[in-house]
Design an enzyme around this catalytic site. Structure first.
Site, PDB file in Angstrom:
ATOM      1  N   LYS A 105      73.577  48.521  17.048  1.00 16.90           N
ATOM      2  CA  LYS A 105      73.160  47.858  18.286  1.00 16.90           C
ATOM      3  C   LYS A 105      72.893  46.393  17.976  1.00 16.90           C
ATOM      4  O   LYS A 105      72.547  46.055  16.832  1.00 16.90           O
ATOM      5  CB  LYS A 105      71.872  48.506  18.828  1.00 16.90           C
ATOM      6  N   GLY A 217      68.525  56.318  41.622  1.00 17.66           N
ATOM      7  CA  GLY A 217      69.183  55.151  41.024  1.00 17.66           C
ATOM      8  C   GLY A 217      70.565  54.998  41.606  1.00 17.66           C
ATOM      9  O   GLY A 217      71.354  55.955  41.595  1.00 17.66           O
ATOM     10  N   TYR A 218      70.845  53.800  42.167  1.00 17.40           N
ATOM     11  CA  TYR A 218      72.149  53.637  42.803  1.00 17.40           C
ATOM     12  C   TYR A 218      72.839  52.383  42.284  1.00 17.40           C
ATOM     13  O   TYR A 218      73.312  51.538  43.031  1.00 17.40           O
ATOM     14  CB  TYR A 218      71.974  53.616  44.332  1.00 17.40           C
ATOM     15  N   GLY A 219      72.893  52.265  40.954  1.00 15.44           N
ATOM     16  CA  GLY A 219      73.613  51.152  40.320  1.00 15.44           C
ATOM     17  C   GLY A 219      74.937  51.676  39.809  1.00 15.44           C
ATOM     18  O   GLY A 219      75.539  52.580  40.412  1.00 15.44           O
ATOM     19  N   ASN A 220      75.386  51.140  38.697  1.00 17.93           N
ATOM     20  CA  ASN A 220      76.682  51.536  38.137  1.00 17.93           C
ATOM     21  C   ASN A 220      76.790  53.058  37.964  1.00 17.93           C
ATOM     22  O   ASN A 220      77.700  53.696  38.501  1.00 17.93           O
ATOM     23  CB  ASN A 220      76.860  50.804  36.787  1.00 17.93           C
ATOM     24  N   ALA A 221      75.843  53.639  37.250  1.00 18.74           N
ATOM     25  CA  ALA A 221      75.926  55.076  36.944  1.00 18.74           C
ATOM     26  C   ALA A 221      75.720  55.938  38.202  1.00 18.74           C
ATOM     27  O   ALA A 221      76.529  56.826  38.502  1.00 18.74           O
ATOM     28  CB  ALA A 221      74.890  55.423  35.866  1.00 18.74           C
ATOM     29  N   GLY A 222      74.652  55.671  38.960  1.00 15.55           N
ATOM     30  CA  GLY A 222      74.314  56.516  40.114  1.00 15.55           C
ATOM     31  C   GLY A 222      75.330  56.434  41.239  1.00 15.55           C
ATOM     32  O   GLY A 222      75.667  57.443  41.867  1.00 15.55           O
TER      33      GLY A 222
HETATM   34  P1  NAD Z   1      72.051  49.459  37.134  1.00 18.66           P
HETATM   35  O1  NAD Z   1      71.157  48.309  36.885  1.00 18.66           O
HETATM   36  O2  NAD Z   1      73.443  49.217  37.602  1.00 18.66           O
HETATM   37  O3  NAD Z   1      71.355  50.442  38.223  1.00 18.66           O
HETATM   38  C1  NAD Z   1      70.043  50.863  38.162  1.00 18.66           C
HETATM   39  C2  NAD Z   1      69.661  51.430  39.531  1.00 18.66           C
HETATM   40  O4  NAD Z   1      68.335  51.961  39.442  1.00 18.66           O
HETATM   41  C3  NAD Z   1      69.656  50.403  40.662  1.00 18.66           C
HETATM   42  O5  NAD Z   1      70.181  50.990  41.826  1.00 18.66           O
HETATM   43  C4  NAD Z   1      68.157  50.126  40.873  1.00 18.66           C
HETATM   44  O6  NAD Z   1      67.863  49.746  42.209  1.00 18.66           O
HETATM   45  C5  NAD Z   1      67.597  51.499  40.577  1.00 18.66           C
HETATM   46  N1  NAD Z   1      66.180  51.445  40.285  1.00 18.66           N
HETATM   47  C6  NAD Z   1      65.465  50.506  39.630  1.00 18.66           C
HETATM   48  N2  NAD Z   1      64.162  50.826  39.642  1.00 18.66           N
HETATM   49  C7  NAD Z   1      64.064  52.002  40.314  1.00 18.66           C
HETATM   50  C8  NAD Z   1      62.986  52.843  40.653  1.00 18.66           C
HETATM   51  N3  NAD Z   1      61.737  52.523  40.328  1.00 18.66           N
HETATM   52  N4  NAD Z   1      63.260  53.975  41.326  1.00 18.66           N
HETATM   53  C9  NAD Z   1      64.524  54.284  41.684  1.00 18.66           C
HETATM   54  N5  NAD Z   1      65.573  53.524  41.395  1.00 18.66           N
HETATM   55  C10 NAD Z   1      65.340  52.405  40.723  1.00 18.66           C
HETATM   56  O7  NAD Z   1      72.026  50.323  35.805  1.00 18.66           O
HETATM   57  P2  NAD Z   1      73.089  51.402  35.310  1.00 18.66           P
HETATM   58  O8  NAD Z   1      74.102  50.747  34.453  1.00 18.66           O
HETATM   59  O9  NAD Z   1      73.521  52.258  36.443  1.00 18.66           O
HETATM   60  O10 NAD Z   1      72.140  52.239  34.329  1.00 18.66           O
HETATM   61  C11 NAD Z   1      71.192  53.175  34.812  1.00 18.66           C
HETATM   62  C12 NAD Z   1      70.701  53.994  33.643  1.00 18.66           C
HETATM   63  O11 NAD Z   1      71.818  54.616  33.011  1.00 18.66           O
HETATM   64  C13 NAD Z   1      69.998  53.189  32.537  1.00 18.66           C
HETATM   65  O12 NAD Z   1      68.985  53.982  31.967  1.00 18.66           O
HETATM   66  C14 NAD Z   1      71.104  52.957  31.532  1.00 18.66           C
HETATM   67  O13 NAD Z   1      70.568  52.753  30.224  1.00 18.66           O
HETATM   68  C15 NAD Z   1      71.830  54.276  31.643  1.00 18.66           C
HETATM   69  N6  NAD Z   1      73.196  54.177  31.121  1.00 18.66           N
HETATM   70  C16 NAD Z   1      74.145  53.453  31.790  1.00 18.66           C
HETATM   71  C17 NAD Z   1      75.418  53.361  31.259  1.00 18.66           C
HETATM   72  C18 NAD Z   1      76.516  52.613  31.985  1.00 18.66           C
HETATM   73  O14 NAD Z   1      77.663  52.676  31.513  1.00 18.66           O
HETATM   74  N7  NAD Z   1      76.241  51.953  33.086  1.00 18.66           N
HETATM   75  C19 NAD Z   1      75.726  53.994  30.030  1.00 18.66           C
HETATM   76  C20 NAD Z   1      74.734  54.732  29.377  1.00 18.66           C
HETATM   77  C21 NAD Z   1      73.464  54.814  29.944  1.00 18.66           C
END
Ligand code: NAD
Length: 415
Positions: A105, A217-222
């Site tokens: 990392k 969670g509604y970002g990339n993963a959700g």
């Molecule tokens: P992101 O920043 O795109 O999305 C995060 C989401 O969580 C957003 O919709 C945000 O509004 C929401 N959020 C923030 N605080 C919140 C709360 N208190 N309650 C509810 N929702 C809340 O992040 P991501 O890339 O989707 O990653 C989300 C998780 O998945 C992280 O823990 C990350 O480490 C993990 N992850 C992501 C990837 C990837 O490829 N994107 C890979 C491995 C792990």
């Protein structure tokens, strides 16, 4: 209360696993600390003519299984202990997925949101200038992580190529497609998670066609997960949320509409004709599958007794506290642990390396098919270990991953 030191947490998790596997003391000690780490100072010419010096790290935790692999984080509160912990978790994740890779990392203490595009580019190139002799396609392969982007990976790959005197696309993954990125990287984390949910549903005899799903969670993963559960299984997404709150419709949400509203207004809570719920209420809904895709430590000893989902899928890192884990296990809730559930991202990153090194590109279908095989195999190994040792899925994932690293260290004569 002060935040727990993530590296101490990672070490404690390993200690539990060492007991289950009855690890030799020397082997255990070797696995408790990073193999090597580099601390660098990066001078960057700022737009106003001044020079600012940023602190950066690269930790190579263990390379018994192959070159180390892991993202680069640009974060104002980065610490070397966070980077060490994440490098340890990458070691277990690549091992669990049966990849020929170790774990690493990197991080730079900075806030990229306060940097101009030019300053970001100079920082990316400066970081590579500082660490380039330490990394490489057969040594250590970085990728994007918190606040780092495909564009930044392209600059870093370019800087490394210039210093090496030849194109070295395989030095970094998560690049744009035109400079060696892989198809399928965008939704790889969510898609990989889907394959594990499918296997868990099969184990529990849950019909995913009629299953209900809630997603925190509604970002990339959700967001990707909300589309994929419908597309791949025909399940009903009844609740989604982001940092501003959640929405619920027991008859099923119109995901396309909610996604559009999120794009326009930054939150799903502005979706019309749905019931508003809090993030806490979402976690406690009576659904078949609860997908955690937001933050760490959201399922705790306090709310775990009220969780009703049959499957909890951890796309986020560390969403369940150790105390909550025990409660969920006793309640018979099937948890798909983070470093299994969200390993799709690193798996497709590995596919990107393989394509770069063989100078051959795969189709999207190739990527999906191979991802399915890796995720399904990893899931079944973890399930088997959980049954064999009578332990929960998280501890089982640790034992499978650690055993493989120990086998490699032993074969290489390190221990
Ligand atoms: P992101 O920043 O795109 O999305 C995060 C989401 O969580 C957003 O919709 C945000 O509004 C929401 N959020 C923030 N605080 C919140 C709360 N208190 N309650 C509810 N929702 C809340 O992040 P991501 O890339 O989707 O990653 C989300 C998780 O998945 C992280 O823990 C990350 O480490 C993990 N992850 C992501 C990837 C990837 O490829 N994107 C890979 C491995 C792990």
């Amino acid at each position: 209360m002060s935040k727990p030191n993530p590296f101490e947490t990672a070490q404690k998790q390993l200690d539990v696993c060492a007991k289950i596997l009855n690890l030799d003391a020397g082997v255990h000690q070797m696995l408790r600390c990073p193999m090597r780490e580099l601390h660098v100072s990066i001078p960057v010419k700022m737009d106003d003519g001044s020079t600012k010096v940023f602190q950066g790290f690269r930790v190579q935790y263990n390379d018994a299984l192959g070159p180390t692999k892991g993202g680069i984080r640009f974060h104002p509160e980065e610490t070397v202990d966070t980077v060490r912990a994440l490098a340890a978790w990458m070691t277990w994740k690549t091992s669990l997925l049966d990849l020929p890779l170790g774990g690493g990392k990197g991080g730079v203490i900075c806030n990229p949101k306060e940097l101009s595009t030019g300053e970001q580019e100079r920082l990316c190139r400066g970081y590579i200038d500082a660490i380039w002799q330490f990394i490489g396609p057969d040594k250590d392969v970085p990728a994007p992580d918190v606040y780092t982007t495909p564009q930044m990976m392209a600059w870093m790959m370019d800087e490394f190529s210039k210093l090496s005197g030849k194109n070295r696309f395989g030095v970094i993954t998560g690049k744009p497609i035109c400079v060696g990125g892989s198809w399928g990287r965008g939704d790889a984390t969510a898609r990989g998670g889907m394959f594990t949910i499918r296997e868990a549903a099969r184990e529990l005899s849950i019909d995913m066609k009629t299953a209900t799903v809630a997603i925190q969670g509604y970002g990339n993963a959700g967001c990707h997960a909300s589309f994929l559960v419908q597309e791949m299984f025909g399940s009903k997404v009844v609740a989604i949320s982001d940092s501003k709150g959640g929405i619920y419709n027991p008859a099923g949400l119109d995901i396309q509409a909610a996604c559009g509203i999120k794009g326009e207004t930054t939150s799903v809570v502005n979706t019309p004709n749905v019931q508003k719920i809090s993030n806490e209420e979402l976690l406690e809904l009576d659904v078949d599958v609860l997908i955690l895709a937001a933050l760490e430590n959201v399922v705790t000893a306090e709310n775990a007794p009220r969780i009703k989902a049959k499957i909890v899928a951890e796309l986020a890192n560390g969403p369940t506290t150790p105390e909550a884990d025990e409660i969920l296990h006793k309640k018979g809730i099937h948890v798909i642990p983070d470093f299994l559930c969200n390993a799709g991202g690193v798996t497709v990153s590995y596919f990107e390396m393989v394509q770069n090194m063989s100078m051959y590109t795969w189709t999207l279908e190739d990527v999906y098919e191979r991802l399915d095989v890796r995720m399904t195999n990893a899931y079944s190994k973890v399930l088997e270990a959980s049954k064999r040792f009578g332990i929960d899925m998280r501890q089982a994932a640790y034992t499978v991953a650690v055993e493989r690293v120990v086998e490699a260290m032993t074969s290489r004569g390190w221990v």
